[in-house]
Design a protein around this motif. Sequence first.
Motif, PDB file in Angstrom:
ATOM      1  N   ALA A 142       0.824  -1.208   0.000  1.00  0.00           N
ATOM      2  CA  ALA A 142       0.000   0.000   0.000  1.00  0.00           C
ATOM      3  C   ALA A 142       0.858   1.257   0.000  1.00  0.00           C
ATOM      4  N   GLN A 143       1.969   1.231   0.726  1.00  0.00           N
ATOM      5  CA  GLN A 143       2.846   2.406   0.771  1.00  0.00           C
ATOM      6  C   GLN A 143       3.481   2.690  -0.583  1.00  0.00           C
ATOM      7  N   SER A 144       3.828   1.638  -1.304  1.00  0.00           N
ATOM      8  CA  SER A 144       4.431   1.843  -2.626  1.00  0.00           C
ATOM      9  C   SER A 144       3.416   2.413  -3.616  1.00  0.00           C
ATOM     10  N   ILE A 145       2.156   2.010  -3.484  1.00  0.00           N
ATOM     11  CA  ILE A 145       1.118   2.523  -4.376  1.00  0.00           C
ATOM     12  C   ILE A 145       0.850   4.000  -4.098  1.00  0.00           C
ATOM     13  N   ALA A 146       0.814   4.367  -2.814  1.00  0.00           N
ATOM     14  CA  ALA A 146       0.476   5.743  -2.425  1.00  0.00           C
ATOM     15  C   ALA A 146       1.706   6.639  -2.295  1.00  0.00           C
ATOM     16  N   ASP A 147       2.888   6.112  -2.637  1.00  0.00           N
ATOM     17  CA  ASP A 147       4.143   6.879  -2.544  1.00  0.00           C
ATOM     18  C   ASP A 147       4.364   7.401  -1.127  1.00  0.00           C
ATOM     19  N   LEU A 148       4.194   6.520  -0.153  1.00  0.00           N
ATOM     20  CA  LEU A 148       4.390   6.873   1.248  1.00  0.00           C
ATOM     21  C   LEU A 148       5.741   6.387   1.743  1.00  0.00           C
ATOM     22  N   THR A 149       6.242   7.038   2.784  1.00  0.00           N
ATOM     23  CA  THR A 149       7.467   6.599   3.426  1.00  0.00           C
ATOM     24  C   THR A 149       7.140   5.444   4.378  1.00  0.00           C
ATOM     25  N   PRO A 150       8.156   4.706   4.846  1.00  0.00           N
ATOM     26  CA  PRO A 150       7.879   3.596   5.783  1.00  0.00           C
ATOM     27  C   PRO A 150       7.233   4.043   7.088  1.00  0.00           C
ATOM     28  N   ASP A 151       7.293   5.341   7.375  1.00  0.00           N
ATOM     29  CA  ASP A 151       6.706   5.868   8.616  1.00  0.00           C
ATOM     30  C   ASP A 151       5.277   6.351   8.422  1.00  0.00           C
ATOM     31  N   GLN A 152       4.769   6.290   7.192  1.00  0.00           N
ATOM     32  CA  GLN A 152       3.456   6.861   6.902  1.00  0.00           C
ATOM     33  C   GLN A 152       2.418   5.778   6.570  1.00  0.00           C
ATOM     34  N   GLY A 153       1.173   6.081   6.919  1.00  0.00           N
ATOM     35  CA  GLY A 153       0.062   5.202   6.615  1.00  0.00           C
ATOM     36  C   GLY A 153      -1.235   5.983   6.696  1.00  0.00           C
ATOM     37  N   THR A 154      -2.350   5.289   6.679  1.00  0.00           N
ATOM     38  CA  THR A 154      -3.644   5.973   6.778  1.00  0.00           C
ATOM     39  C   THR A 154      -4.192   5.983   8.202  1.00  0.00           C
ATOM     40  N   SER A 155      -3.619   5.167   9.093  1.00  0.00           N
ATOM     41  CA  SER A 155      -4.088   5.163  10.482  1.00  0.00           C
ATOM     42  C   SER A 155      -3.039   4.549  11.390  1.00  0.00           C
ATOM     43  N   VAL A 156      -3.116   4.951  12.650  1.00  0.00           N
ATOM     44  CA  VAL A 156      -2.313   4.327  13.708  1.00  0.00           C
ATOM     45  C   VAL A 156      -3.301   3.608  14.622  1.00  0.00           C
ATOM     46  N   GLU A 157      -3.079   2.302  14.804  1.00  0.00           N
ATOM     47  CA  GLU A 157      -4.060   1.474  15.507  1.00  0.00           C
ATOM     48  C   GLU A 157      -3.527   0.982  16.848  1.00  0.00           C
ATOM     49  N   PHE A 158      -4.420   0.973  17.830  1.00  0.00           N
ATOM     50  CA  PHE A 158      -4.074   0.556  19.186  1.00  0.00           C
ATOM     51  C   PHE A 158      -4.832  -0.732  19.523  1.00  0.00           C
ATOM     52  N   THR A 159      -4.101  -1.702  20.024  1.00  0.00           N
ATOM     53  CA  THR A 159      -4.713  -2.927  20.534  1.00  0.00           C
ATOM     54  C   THR A 159      -4.456  -2.990  22.029  1.00  0.00           C
ATOM     55  N   LEU A 160      -5.520  -3.169  22.812  1.00  0.00           N
ATOM     56  CA  LEU A 160      -5.409  -3.192  24.261  1.00  0.00           C
ATOM     57  C   LEU A 160      -5.406  -4.624  24.784  1.00  0.00           C
ATOM     58  N   TYR A 161      -4.892  -4.786  25.995  1.00  0.00           N
ATOM     59  CA  TYR A 161      -4.941  -6.095  26.628  1.00  0.00           C
ATOM     60  C   TYR A 161      -6.365  -6.437  27.051  1.00  0.00           C
ATOM     61  N   ASP A 162      -7.119  -5.421  27.473  1.00  0.00           N
ATOM     62  CA  ASP A 162      -8.483  -5.637  27.958  1.00  0.00           C
ATOM     63  C   ASP A 162      -9.427  -4.689  27.230  1.00  0.00           C
ATOM     64  N   ILE A 163     -10.398  -5.253  26.522  1.00  0.00           N
ATOM     65  CA  ILE A 163     -11.347  -4.460  25.745  1.00  0.00           C
ATOM     66  C   ILE A 163     -12.146  -3.515  26.637  1.00  0.00           C
ATOM     67  N   ASN A 164     -12.278  -3.857  27.923  1.00  0.00           N
ATOM     68  CA  ASN A 164     -13.064  -3.025  28.839  1.00  0.00           C
ATOM     69  C   ASN A 164     -12.385  -1.699  29.157  1.00  0.00           C
ATOM     70  N   ASN A 165     -11.121  -1.561  28.778  1.00  0.00           N
ATOM     71  CA  ASN A 165     -10.396  -0.319  29.043  1.00  0.00           C
ATOM     72  C   ASN A 165     -10.475   0.677  27.886  1.00  0.00           C
ATOM     73  N   ILE A 166     -11.319   0.399  26.899  1.00  0.00           N
ATOM     74  CA  ILE A 166     -11.367   1.244  25.707  1.00  0.00           C
ATOM     75  C   ILE A 166     -11.727   2.689  26.056  1.00  0.00           C
ATOM     76  N   ASP A 167     -12.801   2.883  26.792  1.00  0.00           N
ATOM     77  CA  ASP A 167     -13.252   4.244  27.098  1.00  0.00           C
ATOM     78  C   ASP A 167     -12.201   5.006  27.911  1.00  0.00           C
ATOM     79  N   GLU A 168     -11.594   4.330  28.866  1.00  0.00           N
ATOM     80  CA  GLU A 168     -10.563   4.975  29.687  1.00  0.00           C
ATOM     81  C   GLU A 168      -9.356   5.380  28.842  1.00  0.00           C
TER      82      GLU A 168
END
Length: 409
Positions: free
Chosen positions: A205-231
Motif C-alpha cells: 500500500a505504501q508503494s502505491i500511495a508513494d508513502l514513506t515507511p513511517d506513513q500510513g492511513t491510520s495508527v491502531e491501538f490494541t489493548l490487553y483488555d477491551i473493557n479499558n477502551i473508554d478509559e
Amino acid sequence: MKLELALAKRLEIVSAGSSAAFTLRIASVSIILAIVVMIASIAIVSGFKSEIVGRLTDLQPHLRITAGNTQPGVERIVSLQEVESTLEGIDRSKIKSIALTAEMPCVLKTDSDFQGLALRGLSSEVDTTVISKRLVEGRMSRDDNDVVVSQIVARRLGINVGDRPILFFIRGDKIKQRRVVITGIYDTAMEEFDRNILFSNISLAQSIADLTPDQGTSVEFTLYDINNIDEMRDEIIQAVYTSLYQSHSSAVYQLSTVTDENISFFAWLDLLDTNIIVILILMSIVAAFSLVAGLLIVVLNRTNMVGILKTLGASNRSIRLTFICLTYKLVLRSLLWGNIIGFAICLIQKFFHPMKLDPATYYMSYVPIEINGWLIVLNIGILIVSALAMIGPSYIITSLSPTKTIKFE
C-alpha cells in the motif's frame, strides 16, 4: 427448627400417595423447565456477546487515530512517529501494541471478472495470529506482493491459492496496477467484513500511495483488555490535545473506537440484554406461580392436620415453617434437576454444536455457548425469589380455625 423439618419429612411421606402429589410433580416440572430456559438463555446470550465482540475486536483495532479535516481529494495520511510523539504520559501498560496500517480502495481483477475491495496493509507490529487462525487454505505472508483474500471473494471470482490476479488503484488522474499472488484464503463468517477486506503487507500500500515507511492511513491501538477502551480513549485524547497545544501544532487527528465503528452490532447486543431480562422475568413469574400453587394445594390438602397441630399447641409460625420446609425441598430438587438438564444441554451444544445457524444472518454457523459466573448468580436469585414467594401464601395457615379444620374432612 428440628421439629418443623421432622414434620415436613413426615408430611412428605404421607402425601406421596395423595392427590396433592400429582400437583406437586406438575409444579416441580414447571420450575425445572423455567430453570432450564433461564440457564440456556443466559448461556446463549453470553455466548453471542462474547463471540461477536471477540470477532470484532480481533479483526479490527480497539482504537484508531486518523488524520482529520483534510482537503477534498487529499489522502488522509498520518505519521507513526508524529503520533507517537503526542502520546507521552499515557499509561502504556494497558496497550498491547501500537501499529501503523495503510488502507485504500482497489479493484481485484481476474481474467473473467473483477470486484471492488479495500486493501488493508499491515505492518509487522500488527498481530496476524487471528487472521492466520481463520485461514481455510494457504498461509499469511509478509512478502510485498502477497495478499490474503476472503473465501466469499475467492468463490465469486474463482480464485485459488497461487493465482496471480491484478490489483488496480485509482491515484488522482492515474491508474496504478500490481500483479499479486494469492497466498491464503480466510473466512471470518462475518459477511460484511469478508466481502470488503483484502490483506497484504503495508509496503504494498505504501508503494502505491508513494508513502514513506513511517506513513500510513491510520495508527491502531490494541489493548490487553477491551473493557479499558473508554478509559484509554480519554487518556489518548487528553495527551494528544496537550501535546498539540504545547507545540502550537495545526495538525488535526480523529480518534475512533471499535464500538464507534460497529455501533449497529453493539446496539444489537444491547437489545439481547433487554431480551434476556424479559425472559428471566417471565420464567421467574412462571416458577413463582407454580411454587405458590403447590404450597396452597399442600396446605388445603392438609387442613385437618393443621387443625390438629393447632389444637396440640403448635404456633402458626411453626406450622408455616413446616409447610415452607416441605415446599423448599421441592425447590431444591427442582433446582438440582434444572441445573443438571440445563448444563447438560449447554455442554452438548458447546462441544458438539447440534444447533446450527445461518452464518449470513447470525455471523456464525452454530449457537454459541458461554458458561460464566452469571449462572451462579441465577441460582442464588432463584433461591431468594423462591423463599420470598412462599412467605405470603404461607400466612393462609393463620386464617384456619382449629374447630373448622378438624371437621374439614
